[in-house]
Design a protein around this motif. Sequence first.
Motif, PDB file in Angstrom:
ATOM      1  N   ILE A 270     -25.134  -2.010 -33.157  1.00 35.71           N
ATOM      2  CA  ILE A 270     -24.314  -1.005 -33.833  1.00 35.71           C
ATOM      3  C   ILE A 270     -24.378   0.268 -32.994  1.00 35.71           C
ATOM      4  O   ILE A 270     -25.472   0.751 -32.683  1.00 35.71           O
ATOM      5  N   VAL A 271     -23.224   0.793 -32.611  1.00 33.77           N
ATOM      6  CA  VAL A 271     -23.155   1.951 -31.711  1.00 33.77           C
ATOM      7  C   VAL A 271     -22.564   3.140 -32.460  1.00 33.77           C
ATOM      8  O   VAL A 271     -21.495   3.029 -33.078  1.00 33.77           O
ATOM      9  N   ALA A 272     -23.251   4.261 -32.401  1.00 35.27           N
ATOM     10  CA  ALA A 272     -22.764   5.490 -33.031  1.00 35.27           C
ATOM     11  C   ALA A 272     -22.723   6.599 -31.988  1.00 35.27           C
ATOM     12  O   ALA A 272     -23.702   6.838 -31.277  1.00 35.27           O
ATOM     13  N   SER A 273     -21.593   7.285 -31.902  1.00 30.27           N
ATOM     14  CA  SER A 273     -21.408   8.325 -30.887  1.00 30.27           C
ATOM     15  C   SER A 273     -21.853   9.687 -31.400  1.00 30.27           C
ATOM     16  O   SER A 273     -21.932   9.934 -32.600  1.00 30.27           O
ATOM     17  N   GLY A 274     -22.118  10.570 -30.446  1.00 30.44           N
ATOM     18  CA  GLY A 274     -22.562  11.908 -30.782  1.00 30.44           C
ATOM     19  C   GLY A 274     -21.409  12.887 -30.962  1.00 30.44           C
ATOM     20  O   GLY A 274     -20.243  12.515 -30.976  1.00 30.44           O
ATOM     21  N   GLY A 275     -21.790  14.160 -31.072  1.00 33.15           N
ATOM     22  CA  GLY A 275     -20.806  15.205 -31.291  1.00 33.15           C
ATOM     23  C   GLY A 275     -21.341  16.338 -32.128  1.00 33.15           C
ATOM     24  O   GLY A 275     -20.582  17.035 -32.812  1.00 33.15           O
ATOM     25  N   ALA A 276     -22.684  16.526 -32.113  1.00 27.66           N
ATOM     26  CA  ALA A 276     -23.333  17.662 -32.786  1.00 27.66           C
ATOM     27  C   ALA A 276     -23.140  17.642 -34.297  1.00 27.66           C
ATOM     28  O   ALA A 276     -23.229  18.691 -34.938  1.00 27.66           O
ATOM     29  N   TYR A 277     -22.880  16.482 -34.868  1.00 27.78           N
ATOM     30  CA  TYR A 277     -22.587  16.367 -36.302  1.00 27.78           C
ATOM     31  C   TYR A 277     -21.368  17.210 -36.698  1.00 27.78           C
ATOM     32  O   TYR A 277     -21.171  17.521 -37.873  1.00 27.78           O
ATOM     33  N   LEU A 278     -20.537  17.549 -35.701  1.00 21.88           N
ATOM     34  CA  LEU A 278     -19.296  18.278 -35.950  1.00 21.88           C
ATOM     35  C   LEU A 278     -18.075  17.415 -35.650  1.00 21.88           C
ATOM     36  O   LEU A 278     -16.971  17.716 -36.090  1.00 21.88           O
ATOM     37  N   ARG A 279     -18.286  16.366 -34.895  1.00 17.63           N
ATOM     38  CA  ARG A 279     -17.229  15.459 -34.450  1.00 17.63           C
ATOM     39  C   ARG A 279     -17.904  14.184 -33.975  1.00 17.63           C
ATOM     40  O   ARG A 279     -19.125  14.165 -33.786  1.00 17.63           O
ATOM     41  N   GLU A 280     -17.117  13.134 -33.735  1.00 16.00           N
ATOM     42  CA  GLU A 280     -17.644  11.912 -33.135  1.00 16.00           C
ATOM     43  C   GLU A 280     -16.787  11.577 -31.923  1.00 16.00           C
ATOM     44  O   GLU A 280     -15.559  11.508 -32.027  1.00 16.00           O
ATOM     45  N   VAL A 281     -17.435  11.397 -30.791  1.00 14.53           N
ATOM     46  CA  VAL A 281     -16.743  11.155 -29.530  1.00 14.53           C
ATOM     47  C   VAL A 281     -16.449   9.664 -29.422  1.00 14.53           C
ATOM     48  O   VAL A 281     -17.357   8.849 -29.291  1.00 14.53           O
ATOM     49  N   LEU A 282     -15.174   9.307 -29.472  1.00 14.52           N
ATOM     50  CA  LEU A 282     -14.812   7.903 -29.634  1.00 14.52           C
ATOM     51  C   LEU A 282     -14.812   7.091 -28.347  1.00 14.52           C
ATOM     52  O   LEU A 282     -15.173   5.913 -28.361  1.00 14.52           O
ATOM     53  N   ASP A 283     -14.397   7.665 -27.254  1.00 13.87           N
ATOM     54  CA  ASP A 283     -14.195   6.868 -26.050  1.00 13.87           C
ATOM     55  C   ASP A 283     -15.456   6.759 -25.203  1.00 13.87           C
ATOM     56  O   ASP A 283     -16.010   5.675 -25.039  1.00 13.87           O
ATOM     57  N   LYS A 284     -15.934   7.874 -24.681  1.00 14.07           N
ATOM     58  CA  LYS A 284     -17.022   7.785 -23.708  1.00 14.07           C
ATOM     59  C   LYS A 284     -18.356   7.414 -24.332  1.00 14.07           C
ATOM     60  O   LYS A 284     -19.249   6.928 -23.619  1.00 14.07           O
ATOM     61  N   GLU A 285     -18.537   7.612 -25.625  1.00 15.65           N
ATOM     62  CA  GLU A 285     -19.809   7.257 -26.247  1.00 15.65           C
ATOM     63  C   GLU A 285     -19.666   6.168 -27.313  1.00 15.65           C
ATOM     64  O   GLU A 285     -20.575   5.984 -28.129  1.00 15.65           O
ATOM     65  N   ALA A 286     -18.549   5.462 -27.278  1.00 13.77           N
ATOM     66  CA  ALA A 286     -18.372   4.383 -28.251  1.00 13.77           C
ATOM     67  C   ALA A 286     -17.647   3.213 -27.609  1.00 13.77           C
ATOM     68  O   ALA A 286     -18.241   2.172 -27.326  1.00 13.77           O
ATOM     69  N   VAL A 287     -16.362   3.379 -27.337  1.00 18.55           N
ATOM     70  CA  VAL A 287     -15.550   2.272 -26.834  1.00 18.55           C
ATOM     71  C   VAL A 287     -16.063   1.779 -25.490  1.00 18.55           C
ATOM     72  O   VAL A 287     -16.177   0.559 -25.265  1.00 18.55           O
ATOM     73  N   GLU A 288     -16.399   2.699 -24.577  1.00 20.25           N
ATOM     74  CA  GLU A 288     -16.823   2.279 -23.243  1.00 20.25           C
ATOM     75  C   GLU A 288     -18.080   1.420 -23.284  1.00 20.25           C
ATOM     76  O   GLU A 288     -18.154   0.369 -22.653  1.00 20.25           O
ATOM     77  N   ILE A 289     -19.078   1.867 -24.030  1.00 21.52           N
ATOM     78  CA  ILE A 289     -20.328   1.110 -24.069  1.00 21.52           C
ATOM     79  C   ILE A 289     -20.169  -0.152 -24.908  1.00 21.52           C
ATOM     80  O   ILE A 289     -20.807  -1.175 -24.641  1.00 21.52           O
ATOM     81  N   ALA A 290     -19.291  -0.116 -25.917  1.00 23.23           N
ATOM     82  CA  ALA A 290     -19.049  -1.318 -26.718  1.00 23.23           C
ATOM     83  C   ALA A 290     -18.461  -2.424 -25.856  1.00 23.23           C
ATOM     84  O   ALA A 290     -18.896  -3.591 -25.916  1.00 23.23           O
ATOM     85  N   LYS A 291     -17.484  -2.088 -25.039  1.00 27.12           N
ATOM     86  CA  LYS A 291     -16.878  -3.089 -24.164  1.00 27.12           C
ATOM     87  C   LYS A 291     -17.876  -3.600 -23.133  1.00 27.12           C
ATOM     88  O   LYS A 291     -17.908  -4.798 -22.811  1.00 27.12           O
ATOM     89  N   LEU A 292     -18.706  -2.702 -22.623  1.00 26.00           N
ATOM     90  CA  LEU A 292     -19.666  -3.086 -21.601  1.00 26.00           C
ATOM     91  C   LEU A 292     -20.672  -4.098 -22.147  1.00 26.00           C
ATOM     92  O   LEU A 292     -20.936  -5.133 -21.528  1.00 26.00           O
TER      93      LEU A 292
END
Length: 316
Positions: A84-106
Amino acid sequence: MSLAASLLVAGLTFGSFAAAAPLTEGQQIPLWPGAAPGSETLTTEARITERSKNPYEPDRIIQGVVKPNLIAYLPAAPNGTTLIVASGGAYLREVLDKEAVEIAKLYAAKGITVFVLTYRLPGEGHANGRDVPLQDAQRAARLVRAHAREWNLDPDRIGFLGFSAAGHMASMLGAKFAAPVYAPVDDADKLSARPDFLMLLYPVVSMEDGITHPDTRTALLGATPDKAAIEAYSSDLHVTKDTPPTLLILADDDQDVPPENAIRYYRALKRAGVPAELHVFAQGKHGFSVKFTKGLPVAVWPETGLAWIKAIKMVP
Protein backbone atom coordinates in the motif's frame (compact mmCIF):
# COMPACT_ATOMS: atom_id res chain seq x y z
CA MET A 1 0.26 -18.26 10.66
CA SER A 2 -1.33 -15.01 11.77
CA LEU A 3 -4.90 -14.63 12.96
CA ALA A 4 -5.81 -12.95 9.67
CA ALA A 5 -4.46 -15.85 7.63
CA SER A 6 -6.12 -18.42 9.88
CA LEU A 7 -9.49 -16.76 9.48
CA LEU A 8 -9.11 -16.62 5.72
CA VAL A 9 -8.08 -20.25 5.48
CA ALA A 10 -11.01 -21.22 7.68
CA GLY A 11 -13.31 -19.52 5.20
CA LEU A 12 -14.63 -16.72 7.37
CA THR A 13 -17.17 -14.64 5.45
CA PHE A 14 -16.48 -10.91 5.54
CA GLY A 15 -20.01 -9.64 5.09
CA SER A 16 -20.33 -7.77 1.80
CA PHE A 17 -16.74 -8.67 0.86
CA ALA A 18 -17.53 -12.38 0.33
CA ALA A 19 -18.62 -11.89 -3.28
CA ALA A 20 -15.87 -9.48 -4.26
CA ALA A 21 -14.82 -9.73 -7.91
CA PRO A 22 -11.21 -10.20 -9.05
CA LEU A 23 -9.08 -7.09 -9.15
CA THR A 24 -8.73 -5.11 -12.35
CA GLU A 25 -5.99 -2.65 -13.29
CA GLY A 26 -6.82 0.86 -12.10
CA GLN A 27 -9.78 -0.33 -10.04
CA GLN A 28 -10.82 2.16 -7.37
CA ILE A 29 -11.86 0.50 -4.12
CA PRO A 30 -13.66 2.65 -1.55
CA LEU A 31 -12.14 2.34 1.92
CA TRP A 32 -15.41 2.67 3.77
CA PRO A 33 -18.81 1.09 2.98
CA GLY A 34 -20.50 4.43 3.63
CA ALA A 35 -19.25 7.79 4.82
CA ALA A 36 -15.84 7.70 6.46
CA PRO A 37 -15.97 8.17 10.24
CA GLY A 38 -16.11 11.85 11.08
CA SER A 39 -16.79 12.87 7.47
CA GLU A 40 -20.52 12.20 7.38
CA THR A 41 -21.52 15.85 6.97
CA LEU A 42 -18.99 16.70 4.26
CA THR A 43 -20.17 16.78 0.65
CA THR A 44 -17.18 18.35 -1.13
CA GLU A 45 -15.60 16.66 -4.12
CA ALA A 46 -11.90 15.88 -4.32
CA ARG A 47 -9.88 18.38 -6.36
CA ILE A 48 -7.02 17.33 -8.63
CA THR A 49 -4.63 20.08 -9.71
CA GLU A 50 -2.02 19.69 -12.43
CA ARG A 51 1.12 21.62 -11.50
CA SER A 52 3.28 20.69 -14.48
CA LYS A 53 3.46 22.71 -17.68
CA ASN A 54 4.87 19.68 -19.53
CA PRO A 55 2.11 17.30 -20.68
CA TYR A 56 4.65 14.44 -20.77
CA GLU A 57 5.63 14.92 -17.12
CA PRO A 58 2.45 15.09 -15.05
CA ASP A 59 2.68 16.44 -11.51
CA ARG A 60 -0.80 16.23 -10.04
CA ILE A 61 -1.90 16.79 -6.48
CA ILE A 62 -5.19 15.86 -4.86
CA GLN A 63 -6.95 17.70 -2.04
CA GLY A 64 -10.38 17.61 -0.46
CA VAL A 65 -10.63 13.82 -0.22
CA VAL A 66 -13.84 12.89 1.58
CA LYS A 67 -14.20 9.38 0.15
CA PRO A 68 -10.74 7.80 0.44
CA ASN A 69 -9.93 4.83 -1.74
CA LEU A 70 -7.35 2.37 -2.97
CA ILE A 71 -6.31 2.28 -6.63
CA ALA A 72 -4.95 -1.04 -7.88
CA TYR A 73 -1.76 -1.49 -9.92
CA LEU A 74 -1.45 -5.12 -10.93
CA PRO A 75 1.63 -7.15 -11.87
CA ALA A 76 1.66 -9.46 -14.88
CA ALA A 77 2.99 -12.25 -12.65
CA PRO A 78 1.84 -11.56 -9.08
CA ASN A 79 3.83 -13.09 -6.25
CA GLY A 80 1.18 -12.58 -3.56
CA THR A 81 2.93 -9.67 -1.84
CA THR A 82 1.02 -6.41 -1.42
CA LEU A 83 2.30 -2.87 -0.97
CA ILE A 84 0.00 0.00 0.00
CA VAL A 85 1.59 3.28 -1.13
CA ALA A 86 0.70 6.68 0.31
CA SER A 87 2.19 9.91 -1.03
CA GLY A 88 3.31 12.94 0.92
CA GLY A 89 2.40 16.59 0.78
CA ALA A 90 2.71 18.02 4.32
CA TYR A 91 -0.83 16.84 5.15
CA LEU A 92 -1.96 19.73 2.92
CA ARG A 93 -2.08 17.81 -0.37
CA GLU A 94 -1.19 14.39 -1.79
CA VAL A 95 1.34 14.17 -4.61
CA LEU A 96 -0.13 11.71 -7.08
CA ASP A 97 2.48 11.12 -9.75
CA LYS A 98 6.03 11.21 -8.43
CA GLU A 99 5.21 9.67 -5.04
CA ALA A 100 2.42 7.31 -6.02
CA VAL A 101 1.93 6.30 -9.65
CA GLU A 102 5.64 6.09 -10.49
CA ILE A 103 6.57 3.81 -7.62
CA ALA A 104 3.36 1.79 -8.00
CA LYS A 105 4.22 0.95 -11.59
CA LEU A 106 7.82 0.20 -10.70
CA TYR A 107 6.98 -2.30 -7.95
CA ALA A 108 4.08 -3.84 -9.87
CA ALA A 109 6.60 -4.67 -12.60
CA LYS A 110 8.49 -6.67 -9.94
CA GLY A 111 5.47 -8.87 -9.15
CA ILE A 112 4.07 -6.91 -6.20
CA THR A 113 0.40 -5.96 -6.16
CA VAL A 114 0.30 -2.25 -5.34
CA PHE A 115 -2.55 -0.13 -4.02
CA VAL A 116 -2.19 3.65 -4.06
CA LEU A 117 -4.04 5.09 -1.08
CA THR A 118 -5.81 8.42 -1.36
CA TYR A 119 -6.51 9.48 2.19
CA ARG A 120 -8.23 12.27 4.07
CA LEU A 121 -6.24 15.28 5.18
CA PRO A 122 -6.56 16.43 8.80
CA GLY A 123 -7.38 20.11 8.24
CA GLU A 124 -10.29 19.76 5.82
CA GLY A 125 -13.27 19.72 8.15
CA HIS A 126 -13.35 16.11 9.34
CA ALA A 127 -14.31 15.44 12.93
CA ASN A 128 -11.27 14.26 14.91
CA GLY A 129 -9.13 15.54 12.04
CA ARG A 130 -5.90 14.60 13.77
CA ASP A 131 -6.81 10.93 13.54
CA VAL A 132 -8.20 10.68 10.00
CA PRO A 133 -4.83 9.73 8.40
CA LEU A 134 -4.40 6.89 10.88
CA GLN A 135 -8.05 5.86 10.47
CA ASP A 136 -7.60 5.55 6.72
CA ALA A 137 -4.25 3.76 7.04
CA GLN A 138 -5.69 1.20 9.47
CA ARG A 139 -8.73 0.67 7.29
CA ALA A 140 -6.61 0.21 4.15
CA ALA A 141 -4.56 -2.56 5.78
CA ARG A 142 -7.68 -4.28 7.11
CA LEU A 143 -9.52 -4.02 3.80
CA VAL A 144 -6.68 -5.58 1.81
CA ARG A 145 -6.42 -8.35 4.42
CA ALA A 146 -10.17 -8.94 4.22
CA HIS A 147 -10.01 -9.28 0.43
CA ALA A 148 -6.81 -11.31 0.29
CA ARG A 149 -8.45 -14.62 -0.61
CA GLU A 150 -10.46 -13.20 -3.50
CA TRP A 151 -7.50 -11.23 -4.81
CA ASN A 152 -4.97 -14.09 -4.51
CA LEU A 153 -2.87 -12.15 -2.03
CA ASP A 154 -1.09 -13.38 1.06
CA PRO A 155 -2.66 -11.78 4.16
CA ASP A 156 0.70 -12.17 5.93
CA ARG A 157 2.67 -10.21 3.31
CA ILE A 158 1.05 -6.78 3.31
CA GLY A 159 3.40 -3.79 3.38
CA PHE A 160 2.84 -0.06 3.73
CA LEU A 161 5.06 2.58 2.11
CA GLY A 162 4.73 6.23 3.09
CA PHE A 163 6.54 9.29 1.74
CA SER A 164 7.20 12.40 3.86
CA ALA A 165 3.96 13.31 5.70
CA ALA A 166 2.54 9.95 4.67
CA GLY A 167 5.70 8.54 6.23
CA HIS A 168 4.33 9.99 9.45
CA MET A 169 1.01 8.27 8.79
CA ALA A 170 2.82 4.99 8.06
CA SER A 171 5.04 5.28 11.13
CA MET A 172 1.96 5.95 13.27
CA LEU A 173 0.33 2.89 11.74
CA GLY A 174 3.38 0.82 12.63
CA ALA A 175 3.27 2.05 16.21
CA LYS A 176 -0.51 2.34 16.70
CA PHE A 177 -2.04 -0.25 14.39
CA ALA A 178 -4.28 -1.46 17.23
CA ALA A 179 -5.27 1.98 18.55
CA PRO A 180 -9.08 2.35 18.62
CA VAL A 181 -9.27 5.47 16.45
CA TYR A 182 -12.64 4.56 14.90
CA ALA A 183 -15.60 2.37 15.69
CA PRO A 184 -15.75 -0.88 13.65
CA VAL A 185 -18.01 -0.60 10.62
CA ASP A 186 -18.02 -4.20 9.31
CA ASP A 187 -16.30 -7.57 9.61
CA ALA A 188 -13.10 -6.30 7.99
CA ASP A 189 -12.51 -4.29 11.14
CA LYS A 190 -12.22 -7.53 13.12
CA LEU A 191 -8.88 -8.11 11.40
CA SER A 192 -5.50 -6.73 12.38
CA ALA A 193 -4.38 -3.44 10.84
CA ARG A 194 -0.73 -4.30 11.46
CA PRO A 195 1.32 -4.17 8.25
CA ASP A 196 3.78 -7.02 7.86
CA PHE A 197 6.48 -4.55 6.86
CA LEU A 198 6.94 -0.78 6.62
CA MET A 199 8.90 1.38 4.19
CA LEU A 200 9.41 5.01 5.22
CA LEU A 201 10.84 7.46 2.67
CA TYR A 202 12.18 10.72 4.14
CA PRO A 203 9.44 10.53 6.78
CA VAL A 204 8.14 13.08 9.23
CA VAL A 205 8.17 11.29 12.58
CA SER A 206 8.48 13.70 15.49
CA MET A 207 6.21 16.63 16.29
CA GLU A 208 8.89 18.20 18.50
CA ASP A 209 10.03 21.77 17.84
CA GLY A 210 13.24 21.89 15.82
CA ILE A 211 12.84 18.32 14.61
CA THR A 212 9.45 18.22 12.95
CA HIS A 213 8.43 19.62 9.59
CA PRO A 214 6.52 22.77 10.64
CA ASP A 215 3.90 22.74 7.87
CA THR A 216 3.09 19.08 8.50
CA ARG A 217 2.73 19.63 12.23
CA THR A 218 0.54 22.70 11.78
CA ALA A 219 -1.71 20.87 9.34
CA LEU A 220 -2.04 17.97 11.75
CA LEU A 221 -2.09 19.60 15.18
CA GLY A 222 -2.70 23.29 14.63
CA ALA A 223 -0.42 26.25 15.17
CA THR A 224 0.12 25.85 18.93
CA PRO A 225 -0.17 22.21 19.98
CA ASP A 226 0.32 21.42 23.64
CA LYS A 227 2.88 18.98 25.02
CA ALA A 228 0.36 16.15 25.23
CA ALA A 229 -0.53 16.44 21.54
CA ILE A 230 3.12 16.65 20.51
CA GLU A 231 3.88 13.47 22.41
CA ALA A 232 0.74 11.65 21.23
CA TYR A 233 1.56 12.22 17.55
CA SER A 234 5.34 11.72 17.69
CA SER A 235 5.36 8.18 16.38
CA ASP A 236 8.84 7.32 17.68
CA LEU A 237 7.48 7.56 21.23
CA HIS A 238 4.97 4.77 20.59
CA VAL A 239 7.06 2.06 18.94
CA THR A 240 6.69 -1.36 20.58
CA LYS A 241 8.11 -4.83 20.02
CA ASP A 242 5.08 -5.49 17.78
CA THR A 243 5.91 -2.68 15.35
CA PRO A 244 6.61 -4.30 11.96
CA PRO A 245 10.09 -4.64 10.43
CA THR A 246 10.90 -1.24 8.94
CA LEU A 247 13.12 0.17 6.21
CA LEU A 248 13.95 3.89 6.36
CA ILE A 249 15.47 5.74 3.40
CA LEU A 250 16.37 9.43 3.26
CA ALA A 251 18.99 11.95 2.15
CA ASP A 252 21.44 13.65 4.47
CA ASP A 253 20.97 16.97 2.66
CA ASP A 254 17.20 17.04 3.28
CA GLN A 255 16.51 20.66 4.24
CA ASP A 256 12.76 20.21 4.73
CA VAL A 257 12.41 17.21 7.02
CA PRO A 258 15.48 16.86 9.25
CA PRO A 259 17.10 13.39 9.06
CA GLU A 260 16.74 13.25 12.84
CA ASN A 261 13.11 12.21 12.26
CA ALA A 262 14.03 8.90 10.64
CA ILE A 263 16.95 8.43 13.01
CA ARG A 264 14.66 8.72 16.02
CA TYR A 265 12.29 6.12 14.62
CA TYR A 266 15.21 3.81 13.85
CA ARG A 267 16.54 4.16 17.39
CA ALA A 268 13.10 3.43 18.80
CA LEU A 269 12.82 0.32 16.64
CA LYS A 270 16.22 -0.93 17.82
CA ARG A 271 15.35 -0.31 21.47
CA ALA A 272 12.18 -2.36 20.98
CA GLY A 273 14.04 -5.18 19.26
CA VAL A 274 12.31 -4.64 15.91
CA PRO A 275 14.27 -5.56 12.75
CA ALA A 276 15.15 -2.32 10.98
CA GLU A 277 17.42 -0.84 8.33
CA LEU A 278 18.34 2.82 7.91
CA HIS A 279 19.83 4.07 4.63
CA VAL A 280 21.05 7.67 4.55
CA PHE A 281 22.29 8.88 1.15
CA ALA A 282 24.50 11.94 1.00
CA GLN A 283 22.46 13.65 -1.73
CA GLY A 284 18.82 13.64 -2.73
CA LYS A 285 17.30 16.46 -0.68
CA HIS A 286 13.59 16.08 0.07
CA GLY A 287 11.00 14.49 -2.18
CA PHE A 288 13.42 12.66 -4.44
CA SER A 289 11.08 9.70 -4.98
CA VAL A 290 12.12 8.23 -8.34
CA LYS A 291 11.91 11.34 -10.50
CA PHE A 292 14.70 13.33 -8.87
CA THR A 293 17.33 10.63 -8.36
CA LYS A 294 18.94 10.65 -11.81
CA GLY A 295 22.71 10.56 -11.63
CA LEU A 296 22.77 10.17 -7.83
CA PRO A 297 23.59 7.10 -5.73
CA VAL A 298 20.13 7.40 -4.16
CA ALA A 299 18.68 6.26 -7.49
CA VAL A 300 19.17 2.67 -6.31
CA TRP A 301 16.65 3.02 -3.50
CA PRO A 302 13.76 1.14 -5.19
CA GLU A 303 16.07 -1.83 -5.80
CA THR A 304 17.35 -1.52 -2.22
CA GLY A 305 13.76 -1.64 -1.05
CA LEU A 306 13.00 -4.72 -3.10
CA ALA A 307 16.14 -6.47 -1.86
CA TRP A 308 15.12 -5.71 1.71
CA ILE A 309 11.58 -7.04 1.17
CA LYS A 310 13.13 -10.27 -0.12
CA ALA A 311 15.62 -10.41 2.75
CA ILE A 312 12.85 -10.32 5.36
CA LYS A 313 11.06 -13.05 3.39
CA MET A 314 8.09 -10.94 2.35
CA VAL A 315 8.55 -12.05 -1.26
CA PRO A 316 8.46 -15.82 -1.83
